[in-house]
Scaffold this motif. Structure first.
Motif, mmCIF file in Angstrom:
data_model
loop_
_atom_site.group_PDB
_atom_site.id
_atom_site.type_symbol
_atom_site.label_atom_id
_atom_site.label_comp_id
_atom_site.label_asym_id
_atom_site.label_seq_id
_atom_site.Cartn_x
_atom_site.Cartn_y
_atom_site.Cartn_z
ATOM 1 N N ARG A 166 58.311 -42.976 118.975
ATOM 2 C CA ARG A 166 59.370 -43.213 119.944
ATOM 3 C C ARG A 166 59.495 -42.014 120.885
ATOM 4 O O ARG A 166 59.011 -40.932 120.602
ATOM 5 C CB ARG A 166 60.706 -43.397 119.220
ATOM 6 C CG ARG A 166 60.698 -44.496 118.196
ATOM 7 C CD ARG A 166 60.847 -45.859 118.831
ATOM 8 N NE ARG A 166 61.149 -46.833 117.791
ATOM 9 C CZ ARG A 166 60.276 -47.699 117.299
ATOM 10 N NH1 ARG A 166 59.048 -47.763 117.783
ATOM 11 N NH2 ARG A 166 60.629 -48.536 116.346
ATOM 12 N N LYS A 215 52.405 -44.696 118.389
ATOM 13 C CA LYS A 215 53.457 -45.394 117.635
ATOM 14 C C LYS A 215 54.798 -44.691 117.731
ATOM 15 O O LYS A 215 55.783 -45.169 117.178
ATOM 16 C CB LYS A 215 53.054 -45.434 116.152
ATOM 17 C CG LYS A 215 51.846 -46.296 115.861
ATOM 18 C CD LYS A 215 52.252 -47.737 115.776
ATOM 19 C CE LYS A 215 51.052 -48.637 115.661
ATOM 20 N NZ LYS A 215 51.430 -50.041 115.562
ATOM 21 N N GLU A 244 49.192 -49.722 108.359
ATOM 22 C CA GLU A 244 48.791 -50.889 109.148
ATOM 23 C C GLU A 244 47.326 -51.214 108.915
ATOM 24 O O GLU A 244 46.943 -52.371 108.794
ATOM 25 C CB GLU A 244 49.043 -50.632 110.632
ATOM 26 C CG GLU A 244 50.516 -50.521 110.968
ATOM 27 C CD GLU A 244 50.772 -50.221 112.434
ATOM 28 O OE1 GLU A 244 51.744 -50.766 112.964
ATOM 29 O OE2 GLU A 244 50.021 -49.441 113.036
ATOM 30 N N GLN A 303 61.497 -45.447 111.759
ATOM 31 C CA GLN A 303 61.870 -45.076 113.120
ATOM 32 C C GLN A 303 63.016 -45.957 113.605
ATOM 33 O O GLN A 303 63.071 -47.146 113.323
ATOM 34 C CB GLN A 303 60.684 -45.276 114.062
ATOM 35 C CG GLN A 303 59.504 -44.416 113.722
ATOM 36 C CD GLN A 303 58.580 -44.265 114.925
ATOM 37 O OE1 GLN A 303 58.771 -43.387 115.741
ATOM 38 N NE2 GLN A 303 57.607 -45.128 115.028
ATOM 39 N N THR A 306 50.374 -55.339 111.953
ATOM 40 C CA THR A 306 51.079 -54.402 112.812
ATOM 41 C C THR A 306 52.498 -54.262 112.304
ATOM 42 O O THR A 306 53.204 -55.256 112.158
ATOM 43 C CB THR A 306 51.087 -54.925 114.262
ATOM 44 O OG1 THR A 306 49.740 -55.219 114.637
ATOM 45 C CG2 THR A 306 51.659 -53.903 115.209
ATOM 46 N N ILE A 307 52.919 -53.028 111.998
ATOM 47 C CA ILE A 307 54.264 -52.800 111.484
ATOM 48 C C ILE A 307 55.196 -52.360 112.606
ATOM 49 O O ILE A 307 56.299 -52.842 112.755
ATOM 50 C CB ILE A 307 54.245 -51.725 110.374
ATOM 51 C CG1 ILE A 307 53.502 -52.261 109.153
ATOM 52 C CG2 ILE A 307 55.669 -51.315 110.000
ATOM 53 C CD1 ILE A 307 53.221 -51.215 108.094
ATOM 54 N N ASP A 308 54.709 -51.422 113.390
ATOM 55 C CA ASP A 308 55.594 -50.896 114.420
ATOM 56 C C ASP A 308 54.982 -51.091 115.802
ATOM 57 O O ASP A 308 53.797 -51.352 115.941
ATOM 58 C CB ASP A 308 55.887 -49.421 114.159
ATOM 59 C CG ASP A 308 57.201 -48.977 114.795
ATOM 60 O OD1 ASP A 308 57.741 -49.739 115.628
ATOM 61 O OD2 ASP A 308 57.682 -47.904 114.473
ATOM 62 N N PRO A 347 57.105 -42.903 109.936
ATOM 63 C CA PRO A 347 56.872 -43.975 110.907
ATOM 64 C C PRO A 347 57.540 -45.297 110.527
ATOM 65 O O PRO A 347 57.874 -46.092 111.398
ATOM 66 C CB PRO A 347 55.350 -44.109 110.939
ATOM 67 C CG PRO A 347 54.828 -43.382 109.763
ATOM 68 C CD PRO A 347 55.863 -42.361 109.367
#
Lengths: 303, 425
Positions: free
Chosen positions: A147, A145, B60, A163, B66-68, A160
C-alpha cells in the motif's frame, strides 16, 4: 469552459504531493528517507512543491551503509544545504559496533541487510511515526503488493496478509504507539516516469548516473561492479576499464553498473527505452538470492 | 500522454492474472530478467506461466491464487496504464473494493465454459457501486469452447441482464483467450467472426478522466503553510488538492463547515501564482481575509450545492472480521477531515446475487449494507453519485486504527446548503 489537459506526469505529481501533505497533516514526527539516489531526489523536489515557501515538515534522514559512492554522499550534503533542510545521518558502522553485529562475509560483502538494523534504531531514537521513501511498485513483485501507507509493527515488520484496505485517495495513518507507517508517494511511478520527470523538471543528479570511465570487476554473471576497497577480490577476477553509468546508487558492493555512453538525461531515457532488463535485475546482486528475497526482507523491517 | 487506471475482476481461475501477464508480455513490458525467472519454473501448460508475473507474495505462489491487490504498469505509444489486479476469492472481497475505488474501467472476466456466475454478479455490483463508468465483459478461454460465437452471444445476453439491473453506463463485450493471446493486443483469426476492437485497442480508446473536471469546484485543506520567516512574516497558505472542478483567482468562497466567507487572493502552483487551477492539481490557496481555517475544512465557491451535514445515509462495504452492530462508535475519515460518529441504524443489506435489499440487524465481513451515521461535527459532503471525491469516506476503529469500511454517501439528513451572507457596506 475548456477542460484543462493534464498528462500522466501531472497526475502522478499531483498524487505524490497530496500524499506528502497527508503525511504532514497526519503525523507528529515524520521523516523523509534520503539516500542521494534519483528516487529520493525526486521526493525532495516534490516536497518543495508541496511545502514551499514553508520549510519541509520533516528532516531528511540517511542511513549510511559506509559502502556508499563518495560522489553520492557529496551530492547528498550539497542538496541538503541548498534546500536549507535538516539532514540526519546515521551509520551502519555504528550499529554494527553497538549491537555487535557480524560484518557480512563473501567476496561482495553487501551491508544492505544490516541497513534494516540502523533504520529501526534511527526510528526509535527520533520516535519517527512515519518514514517517507522513494520505493516504487514497479521495482519488484513484492513491492507491487504494498500500500501507499504501509503500517509496520514496533519491530518494523510488514505483514502482507494484514494490510489495511486503501480506498480512493483516503489515506489512513492512525497507528498505535511504537508502530510506524512507511509512506511511498511515488508508488505508481515507473523507472521511466522518474526519468521523464527529472527531464521535465530539470533536476540535478549525482554524476555517477551519467556515463563515465570506471575500473570495474567482471562478475561471473557478466555484470560490472565498480572497483572499491570493500570488495575481497582474488587473482582470478578480471579487472577492466569501461564506460559505465549506474541505474541505482545503493551499496557499492552489490550495485552493478551498466555500460553506457549516456551523457545527458535525454540519452539515459533513450537507453532506457531500449533496455530489456529491469532496474533491479540489471543492478542488484542481492534480490536474486531467492524468489521471495525482497518479501522476506520487507517482513523483517527493510524498506 | 494520458493515464487510465483499470481493474480486472472475476471468479477464481477465470484467468485474471494470466490476462494481465499476457497484456504485459504482448505489449513488450516484461523485462528479460523477470521472464528468465519465470521460465525457470515448471508449468502445467509447458509454456511460461504468465500469472506468476502478478502473484508477488510467497503465499500466492504456493496456493496459486491472488490474495492481495497488485499494481502493474505498462505504456503504449498512446497511454500509460495502471492495472489493479484484484483477488477473486469471496473472502478477499474487501481487497477488490480497494482496487476498484481508484479505477476508471473494470474488466469483468468470465470463463466461457462457466458463463456468468455469482462472483460476476458480486464484482459487477461492487464496481458499479464505487462508480466505475466503463465496463469490459471479457469472455475468456474461448479456445476451450471451440471459439464458438453462440457461446459468446449467450454470455453477452446473460450479462445484459446484470448491466440492465445495475444501470451500467458503458459495457463492451470482447471474446478472448488470455492463455493464447487471442484478441488481447491484436485481433485474432481464431475468432474471425468478432468484428470489434481487441482488448488493448479498446483500453486505448476509452475516454479517461472526465467527471472530476466537469463537477462543481471542491477543495479541502490538508495542511496550513505558515513559514513565519523574514521573507514571509504574514504568509498563510492553505495547501490541498483540487478534488473537482476549477478554481479562479477572485472567486468568492465559503469556508465550511464554519460558513465564513472570503475571496481567493491567490492560487499558487510550485511557488508561482496562477489565474486558475483545476482537478486534480495540488495547489496552495490564499484568501484576502484572515479567517480561521484548519486541516479538514473545505473551501468552495459561494453558491455551491454542497451540504453541511451531521447525519448521512450511506452505503458501506464492511471490511472487518468483527460484525457491525447499530450503536457502534467509530471515526469517519472524510479525506483530511476526521470526526467521531455513531452508526445509528443499519437500514438494509444488499443481496449480491439478486441485488435486492433485505432487512438486517448487523453487517458481517464483506457485506454491503445501508447505514445511518450521526457525526459529532458536521461533514461537508456531496452524494457519491454527485461527486466521487467528496461523497467517499472510510470508517476507522478509534483504538486499533484499522480501516473498517468503505463508505459512499447516498443522502444527507438535517443538512443545509450554505447561502451567501451578502455584503454590507
Amino acid at each position: 469552459m475548456s477542460t484543462p489537459h493534464f498528462d500522466y506526469l501531472d497526475r502522478l505529481e499531483a498524487e505524490a504531493i497530496h500524499i506528502l501533505r497527508e503525511v504532514a497533516g497526519q503525523f507528529e514526527r515524520p521523516a523523509l528517507l534520503f539516500s542521494g539516489g534519483k528516487d529520493s531526489i525526486v521526493l525532495t523536489r516534490l516536497a518543495e512543491k508541496a511545502f514551499r515557501p514553508g520549510r519541509f515538515p520533516f528532516p531528511l534522514v540517511h542511513v549510511d551503509t559506509g559502502h556508499n559512492f563518495p560522489e553520492v554522499l557529496k551530492f547528498r550534503d550539497e542538496l541538503a544545504a541548498e534546500l536549507g533542510e535538516k539532514l540526519i545521518v546515521r551509520s551502519v558502522e555504528d550499529t554494527i559496533k553497538r549491537q555487535r553485529l557480524r560484518e557480512p562475509g563473501g567476496k561482495f560483502p553487501s551491508r544492505n541487510p544490516l541497513q534494516t538494523y540502523t533504520l529501526l534504531e534511527t526510528i526509535e531514537e527520533f520516535q519517527f511515526d512515519a518514514c517517507i521513501g522513494g520505493a516504487r511498485r514497479d521495482e519488484e513483485k513484492a513491492r507491487a503488493k504494498e500500500r501507499i501507507f504501509s503500517v509496520r509493527d514496533e519491530f518494523g515488520q510488514w505483514d502482507p496478509k494484514r494490510q489495511r484496505p486503501e480506498l480512493w485517495n483516503v489515506y489512513n495513518g492512525r497507528i498505535q504507539k511504537g508502530e510506524n507507517v512507511r509512506v511511498f508517494p511515488i508508488s505508481n511511478w515507473t523507472e521511466l516516469d522518474v526519468w521523464r520527470y527529472i527531464q521535465r523538471e530539470n533536476i540535478a543528479l549525482p554524476s555517477i548516473y551519467f556515463g563515465h570511465p570506471r575500473t570495474c570487476v567482471v562478475l561471473p554473471s557478466g555484470q560490472l561492479l565498480g572497483l572499491n576497497e570493500h570488495l575481497r577480490l582474488d587473482e582470478n577476477d578480471e579487472i577492466v576499464e569501461r564506460q559505465v553509468r549506474f541505474r541505482t546508487v545503493g551499496d557499492s558492493t552489490c550495485t552493478a553498473a551498466v555500460e553506457s555512453d549516456a551523457a545527458t538525461i535525454d540519452d539515459i531515457i533513450a537507453d532506457l527505452l531500449l533496455a530489456k532488463v529491469s532496474e533491479r535485475g540489471a543492478t542488484r546482486l542481492d534480490d536474486n538470492i531467492s524468489e521471495a528475497g525482497m518479501e522476506d526482507r520487507k517482513r523483517n523491517g527493510y524498506f | 500522454m494520458d493515464l487510465l487506471r483499470f481493474i480486472t475482476c472475476g471468479s477464481v481461475d477465470d484467468g485474471k492474472s494470466t490476462l494481465i501477464g499476457r497484456l504485459l508480455y504482448d505489449s513488450d513490458s516484461v523485462s528479460l530478467d523477470v521472464l528468465a525467472a519465470l521460465e525457470n519454473r515448471p508449468t502445467v501448460h509447458g509454456t511460461v506461466d504468465l500469472a506468476l508475473l502478478t502473484d508477488g507474495l510467497r503465499a500466492e505462489r504456493e496456493q496459486g491464487i491472488t490474495i492481495d491487490v497488485a499494481y502493474k504498469y505498462f505504456t503504449t505509444p498512446r497511454r500509460k496504464f495502471i492495472i489493479t489486479d484484484a483477488p477473486g476469492h469471496v473472502q478477499y472481497t474487501r481487497n477488490m473494493v480497494t482496487g476498484a475505488s481508484t479505477a476508471d474501467l473494470a474488466i469483468v472476466l468470465v470463463d466461457a465454459r462457466q458463463g456468468v456466475v455469482e462472483q460476476t454478479r458480486r464484482h459487477s455490483l461492487i464496481a458499479s457501486l464505487v462508480g466505475i463508468r466503463y465496463f469490459v465483459l471479457a469472455v475468456n478461454k474461448m479456445d476451450l469452447v471451440g471459439n464458438e460465437e453462440s457461446v459468446f452471444d449467450q454470455i453477452v445476453a446473460d450479462y445484459a441482464a446484470i448491466a440492465d439491473q445495475l444501470k451500467l453506463p458503458n459495457v463492451t463485450a470482447i471474446p478472448i483467450s488470455a492463455l493464447l493471446g487471442d484478441n488481447i493486443v491484436a485481433r485474432s483469426k481464431n475468432l474471425g467472426w468478432y468484428t470489434g476492437p481487441s482488448l488493448l485497442e479498446h483500453l486505448e480508446s476509452v475516454p479517461a478522466f472526465e467527471e472530476a473536471s466537469i463537477a462543481e469546484p471542491r477543495f479541502q485543506v490538508q495542511f496550513v503553510i505558515r513559514p513565519q520567516t523574514e521573507d514571509y512574516p504574514d504568509y498563510r497558505g492553505y495547501a490541498g488538492r483540487i478534488q473537482s472542478g476549477e478554481y479562479r483567482r477572485g472567486d468568492r468562497v465559503h469556508i465550511l463547515p464554519s460558513g465564513q466567507e472570503s475571496v481567493i487572493e491567490a492560487i499558487e502552483v510550485d511557488q508561482r501564482e496562477v489565474e486558475s487551477a483545476a482537478a486534480p492539481q495540488a495547489v496552495i490557496i490564499r484568501l484576502t481575509d484572515d479567517v480561521d481555517i484548519s486541516r479538514g475544512d473545505s473551501i468552495v465557491p459561494v453558491g455551491s450545492q454542497i451540504h453541511v451535514a451531521k447525519e448521512v445515509e450511506a452505503t458501506i462495504c464492511w471490511m472487518d472480521e468483527r460484525p457491525l452492530w447499530p450503536g457502534r462508535k467509530l471515526l469517519v475519515q472524510h479525506h483530511s477531515a476526521v470526526v467521531k460518529a455513531v452508526v445509528s441504524a443499519i437500514t438494509y443489506k444488499v443481496n449480491v446475487r439478486t441485488y435486492g435489499r433485505a432487512a438486517t440487524e448487523s453487517a458481517q465481513l464483506n457485506d454491503i449494507v445501508g447505514i445511518r451515521l450521526k457525526t459529532a461535527a458536521p461533514l461537508v459532503v456531496d452524494s457519491y453519485q454527485q461527486n466521487r471525491a467528496t461523497g467517499a469516506f472510510i470508517l476507522v476503529d478509534e483504538l486499533s486504527g484499522d480501516t473498517l469500511a468503505a463508505g459512499m454517501v447516498d443522502a444527507m439528513q438535517n443538512s443545509f446548503v450554505p447561502e451567501p451572507l451578502g455584503f454590507t457596506i
